[in-house]
Design a protein around this motif. Structure first.
Motif, PDB file in Angstrom:
ATOM      1  N   ASP A 152       0.823  -1.210   0.000  1.00 14.69           N
ATOM      2  CA  ASP A 152       0.000   0.000   0.000  1.00 14.69           C
ATOM      3  C   ASP A 152       0.856   1.259   0.000  1.00 14.69           C
ATOM      4  O   ASP A 152       0.495   2.271  -0.608  1.00 14.69           O
ATOM      5  CB  ASP A 152      -0.918   0.024   1.221  1.00 14.69           C
ATOM      6  N   ARG A 153       2.004   1.217   0.684  1.00 13.16           N
ATOM      7  CA  ARG A 153       2.811   2.417   0.837  1.00 13.16           C
ATOM      8  C   ARG A 153       3.805   2.635  -0.299  1.00 13.16           C
ATOM      9  O   ARG A 153       4.203   3.770  -0.563  1.00 13.16           O
ATOM     10  CB  ARG A 153       3.564   2.363   2.175  1.00 13.16           C
ATOM     11  N   LEU A 154       4.215   1.568  -0.952  1.00 12.15           N
ATOM     12  CA  LEU A 154       5.253   1.691  -1.969  1.00 12.15           C
ATOM     13  C   LEU A 154       4.738   1.604  -3.399  1.00 12.15           C
ATOM     14  O   LEU A 154       5.422   2.076  -4.312  1.00 12.15           O
ATOM     15  CB  LEU A 154       6.327   0.611  -1.752  1.00 12.15           C
ATOM     16  N   HIS A 155       3.580   1.008  -3.605  1.00 14.34           N
ATOM     17  CA  HIS A 155       3.108   0.768  -4.960  1.00 14.34           C
ATOM     18  C   HIS A 155       1.911   1.636  -5.318  1.00 14.34           C
ATOM     19  O   HIS A 155       1.021   1.860  -4.492  1.00 14.34           O
ATOM     20  CB  HIS A 155       2.727  -0.708  -5.139  1.00 14.34           C
ATOM     21  N   THR A 156       1.901   2.105  -6.557  1.00 15.61           N
ATOM     22  CA  THR A 156       0.744   2.837  -7.068  1.00 15.61           C
ATOM     23  C   THR A 156      -0.385   1.853  -7.353  1.00 15.61           C
ATOM     24  O   THR A 156      -0.176   0.628  -7.366  1.00 15.61           O
ATOM     25  CB  THR A 156       1.099   3.578  -8.358  1.00 15.61           C
ATOM     26  N   ALA A 157      -1.571   2.378  -7.607  1.00 16.74           N
ATOM     27  CA  ALA A 157      -2.714   1.520  -7.915  1.00 16.74           C
ATOM     28  C   ALA A 157      -2.447   0.639  -9.145  1.00 16.74           C
ATOM     29  O   ALA A 157      -2.700  -0.574  -9.102  1.00 16.74           O
ATOM     30  CB  ALA A 157      -3.972   2.362  -8.112  1.00 16.74           C
ATOM     31  N   PRO A 158      -1.929   1.185 -10.261  1.00 21.11           N
ATOM     32  CA  PRO A 158      -1.626   0.324 -11.411  1.00 21.11           C
ATOM     33  C   PRO A 158      -0.605  -0.763 -11.080  1.00 21.11           C
ATOM     34  O   PRO A 158      -0.703  -1.886 -11.572  1.00 21.11           O
ATOM     35  CB  PRO A 158      -1.080   1.301 -12.458  1.00 21.11           C
ATOM     36  N   GLN A 159       0.387  -0.424 -10.240  1.00 21.81           N
ATOM     37  CA  GLN A 159       1.386  -1.427  -9.864  1.00 21.81           C
ATOM     38  C   GLN A 159       0.772  -2.548  -9.023  1.00 21.81           C
ATOM     39  O   GLN A 159       1.134  -3.714  -9.177  1.00 21.81           O
ATOM     40  CB  GLN A 159       2.518  -0.751  -9.086  1.00 21.81           C
ATOM     41  N   ARG A 160      -0.155  -2.212  -8.147  1.00 25.71           N
ATOM     42  CA  ARG A 160      -0.818  -3.238  -7.342  1.00 25.71           C
ATOM     43  C   ARG A 160      -1.605  -4.193  -8.232  1.00 25.71           C
ATOM     44  O   ARG A 160      -1.568  -5.411  -8.056  1.00 25.71           O
ATOM     45  CB  ARG A 160      -1.774  -2.603  -6.326  1.00 25.71           C
ATOM     46  N   VAL A 161      -2.327  -3.621  -9.202  1.00 28.02           N
ATOM     47  CA  VAL A 161      -3.107  -4.459 -10.115  1.00 28.02           C
ATOM     48  C   VAL A 161      -2.174  -5.298 -10.972  1.00 28.02           C
ATOM     49  O   VAL A 161      -2.412  -6.492 -11.188  1.00 28.02           O
ATOM     50  CB  VAL A 161      -4.018  -3.582 -11.005  1.00 28.02           C
TER      51      VAL A 161
END
Length: 228
Positions: A152-161
């Motif tokens: 949650d703290r290191l990744h953007t929303a697109p990166q999480r997906v």
């Protein structure tokens, strides 16, 4: 609310034996845990329990998905975890906590094995195998929670997906097709995103060839997705 139940049958005992929670148990420890399991079937959106209710039992998912969430004072909901077949939940309260700290809801039709907190607490005090199984489950959830916080703290929303898709790709290169096991709103909650944020993330991934049609996700270039 939970309604009718039955003792775990042969097939259900077999499923429980293969779960990460019970697979290390043998002999009398395994038999006693299996004998203590009561199985319930619940329809989609039914509540397993609500935050603040007495914590009398924990559960193992045999089929379907269960959503764990909390509600703020102003009514907003935050998903904590999506439990899949084989997952246990609320076992963190076996040795502490008199009330549930979150709510649990069937995300679709589910089958759950219910374990009485007090019964398992007594088994753990009598048998080190059971105590170790509980500690292993708690340790796994702690490490998973730490990964979620970092994500949650290191990744953007697109990166999480992108990470979610890559981890489930059947191939490391080229094109791939993935079918989500549940509705996209559950995926949003799992990734710590609002539904609209998930939609924007998928839109931003179109440049890597990601397209969404219902629950089916087409990936045009797996290697390009890894570079997000």
């Amino acid at each position: 609310m939970l309604d009718k139940s039955h003792k775990a049958n042969i097939r259900e005992r077999g499923l429980l034996t293969k779960t990460p929670f019970l697979h290390s148990l043998t002999g009398n420890a395994l038999a006693r845990m299996l004998d203590s399991a009561h199985v319930y079937s619940m329809p989609a959106r039914a509540n397993v329990f609500r935050e603040g209710e007495p914590a009398l039992a924990f559960y193992c998912v045999l089929a379907g998905y269960v959503r764990l969430y909390r509600v703020s004072r102003d009514g907003r909901q935050a998903d904590i975890r999506i439990c899949a077949p084989g997952d246990v939940f609320a076992e963190c309260l076996i040795f502490g906590g008199e009330k549930y700290r979150f709510s649990a809801q069937a995300a679709e039709n589910v089958s759950l094995a219910r374990f009485d907190m007090q019964d398992v607490r007594e088994l753990a005090e009598q048998d080190t195998q059971v105590a170790k199984a509980i500690m292993t489950a708690l340790s796994g959830h702690l490490l998973s929670t730490m990964d979620c916080v970092v994500n949650d703290r290191l990744h953007t929303a697109p990166q999480r997906v992108a990470d979610y898709l890559i981890n489930r790709c059947p191939t490391a290169t080229g094109t791939a097709s993935i079918r989500l096991p549940f509705q996209k709103n559950l995926l949003a909650g799992m990734l710590g995103l609002a539904p609209e944020a998930l939609s924007r993330a998928f839109s931003s991934l179109r440049r890597t060839g990601v397209t969404v049609r219902g629950r089916v996700i087409q990936i045009g270039d797996v290697e390009a997705l890894k570079q997000i």
